[in-house]
Design an enzyme around this catalytic site. Structure first.
Site, PDB file in Angstrom:
ATOM      1  N   HIS A 116      -1.089  -8.169 -22.799  1.00 27.83           N
ATOM      2  CA  HIS A 116      -1.895  -7.076 -23.352  1.00 27.83           C
ATOM      3  C   HIS A 116      -2.360  -7.362 -24.780  1.00 27.83           C
ATOM      4  CE1 HIS A 116      -0.997  -4.967 -19.812  1.00 27.83           C
ATOM      5  NE2 HIS A 116       0.068  -4.299 -20.197  1.00 27.83           N
ATOM      6  N   GLY A 171       0.784  -1.235   0.000  1.00 21.33           N
ATOM      7  CA  GLY A 171       0.000   0.000   0.000  1.00 21.33           C
ATOM      8  C   GLY A 171       0.811   1.277   0.000  1.00 21.33           C
TER       9      GLY A 171
END
Length: 484
Positions: free
Chosen positions: A240, A18
């Site tokens: 991708h 985080g």
């Protein structure tokens, strides 16, 4: 225009890593924008977890600064920022030890949706998963989000999937690829399966070839050591570009359902034929007077890792047999652009005398930087003097066509995180899908290593190596120009 947004339930989202770069640049600013759009129910909480020793107040200040730096125009709303950071908490945890886990267990509320975002290196996935269960923090209803890379080959992908499967069911695992969260990528399905205009033509009877391009202007400076262990094939093509290929080529699913969609994508990957060596071009950007070469950025003067790759592949099924798909991606190219080009075949016979130019309908689907679509059609050139034909575009740039609603286009990470909270896996890769993609990619990489292939040098600010242009020219085709 009033958009219909499916509401989300109250949640606790724990972000492991985080304090990291991804959390600061993308995840937290994205969640702040969802907060501004009233998609974070009152009482929902975001809990940062990392090795950094700080308290919740220190974490809130870090995220204030991140929003100010990466939050765009919304970062000026100080009152809303304060309301948002009030929903943030932070707990220092030791991913390989016991520190912080009891505190995290006591903080989590089990009566709301729980999601755990693994914004860390894949080597820590197993440690985090094991501790979430041994400390009874995760249960059968919890969701876990994992970032790419999903392995670096088939063997490591299988091992990673097996590690996650020890503690989570496949229905709980969300493998996030931010490309799938882009508005235009999702529109591929709407265009194909929501319009009678296109679907009857979407096959080898009418399509000549399809191009998929993801071009970047940046190099690998700052992350050269990491990138040199992957290269363009692992970093971009295997995930991708493969996902874009699946969406453009798949059959219609029986319903708009996560597994139905992913079943059809998997069929495309499994139908991909092996790529011949002469249908692959690899490149490295060279130095110029203003910028170092790839090898300088990678700090390896003998590196054979590619910063560019182009290839020609085919799908062995009834719909696409004989239709070439050309894929290319690279760094330090002339413009930042992601697009899909569908080139339709010539008309069978021209009735217009003297018209020797080839006229083709071309559907251009722009993913970035300006999302939209353009269809090239042939019309009569205005004015007297006979029937002269010209090609003109029918343009639908989302920002122009949809007005203010387009400006609210959600960032890919925002959309995908909210889908996790909703429990919608449609835009996330399934484990067997990841493994199938690696099973197709690995032989290409092993092949050029066995042959001792060396990437071709190309100029920065160009369209890539000359050999990539010849990949199409020798078949009488040409790449759609990468526009600056």
């Amino acid at each position: 225009m009033v958009s219909r947004v499916i509401p989300v339930e109250e949640f606790d989202l724990v972000i492991f890593g985080g304090t990291g770069d991804l959390a600061r640049r993308k995840i937290l600013p994205g969640l702040f924008r969802r907060f501004l759009s009233n998609q974070m129910p009152a009482g929902s909480r975001i809990i940062g977890a990392a090795r950094t020793d700080m308290d919740s107040d220190g974490y809130r200040q870090m995220i204030r600064e991140a929003i100010a730096e990466f939050g765009g125009d919304e970062s000026k709303d100080k009152e809303c920022i304060e309301k948002f950071v009030a929903q943030l908490h932070y707990i220092p945890v030791d991913a390989k030890g016991t520190g912080g886990w009891e505190e995290l267990h006591d903080l989590i509320r089990f009566e709301v949706v729980n999601a755990f975002y693994f914004s860390v290196a894949p080597s820590l996935f197993g440690d985090l998963a094991e501790r979430l269960h041994s400390f009874k923090i995760a249960d059968d209803d919890s969701r876990v989000v994992v970032e790419k890379p999903f392995g670096r080959d088939l063997e490591t992908a299988k091992a990673l999937n097996a590690t996650l499967a020890e503690h989570f069911d496949e229905s709980q695992i969300y493998r996030i690829d931010h490309y799938l969260g882009k508005e235009t990528v999702q529109n591929l399905m709407a265009v194909r399966f929501g319009n009678m205009l296109f679907e009857p033509l979407w096959n080898n009877h009418y399509v000549d070839h399809i191009q998929i391009t993801v071009a970047e202007t940046v190099g690998v400076g700052g992350r050269g050591a990491y990138y040199d262990q992957s290269g363009a094939m692992r970093d971009m093509v295997q995930n991708h570009l493969m996902q874009l290929l699946c969406l453009i080529a798949m059959e219609s699913p029986s319903m708009f359902d996560a597994d139905a969609v992913r079943d059809e994508k998997l069929k495309v990957i499994r139908a991909l034929q092996a790529v011949e060596p002469h249908h692959i071009v690899r490149g490295q950007y060279d130095a110029n007077k203003d910028s170092p070469s790839y090898r300088d950025d990678a700090e390896d003067p003998r590196s054979h890792t590619e910063s560019f790759v182009a290839l020609r592949c085919e799908i062995a099924n009834w719909r696409w047999a004989g239709v070439p798909f050309y894929l290319r991606t690279g760094k330090k190219l002339k413009a930042r652009s992601s697009e899909i080009i569908v080139v339709f075949k010539d008309i069978g016979h021209s009735i217009f005398p003297g018209d020797e130019k080839r006229h083709r309908n071309i559907l251009s689907i722009q993913l970035q930087p300006n999302e939209g679509m353009q269809l090239q059609v042939t019309i009569k050139e205005p004015g007297p003097g006979g029937m002269r034909l010209i090609d003109v575009p029918l343009d639908m740039t989302f920002a122009e066509a949809l007005g203010p609603d387009a400006e609210d286009s959600t960032d890919a990470y925002e959309r995908l995180i909210m889908d996790v909270i909703r429990g919608n896996q449609t835009l996330f890769m399934r484990g067997d899908e990841v493994e199938a993609a690696w099973a197709w990619t690995d032989p290409l990489i092993e092949g050029w290593k066995a042959r001792g292939d060396v990437p071709k040098l190309y100029d920065q600010g160009s369209s890539g190596p000359e050999d990539a242009l010849m990949l199409m020219h020798r078949e009488g085709r040409r790449w759609h120009e990468i526009k600056e």
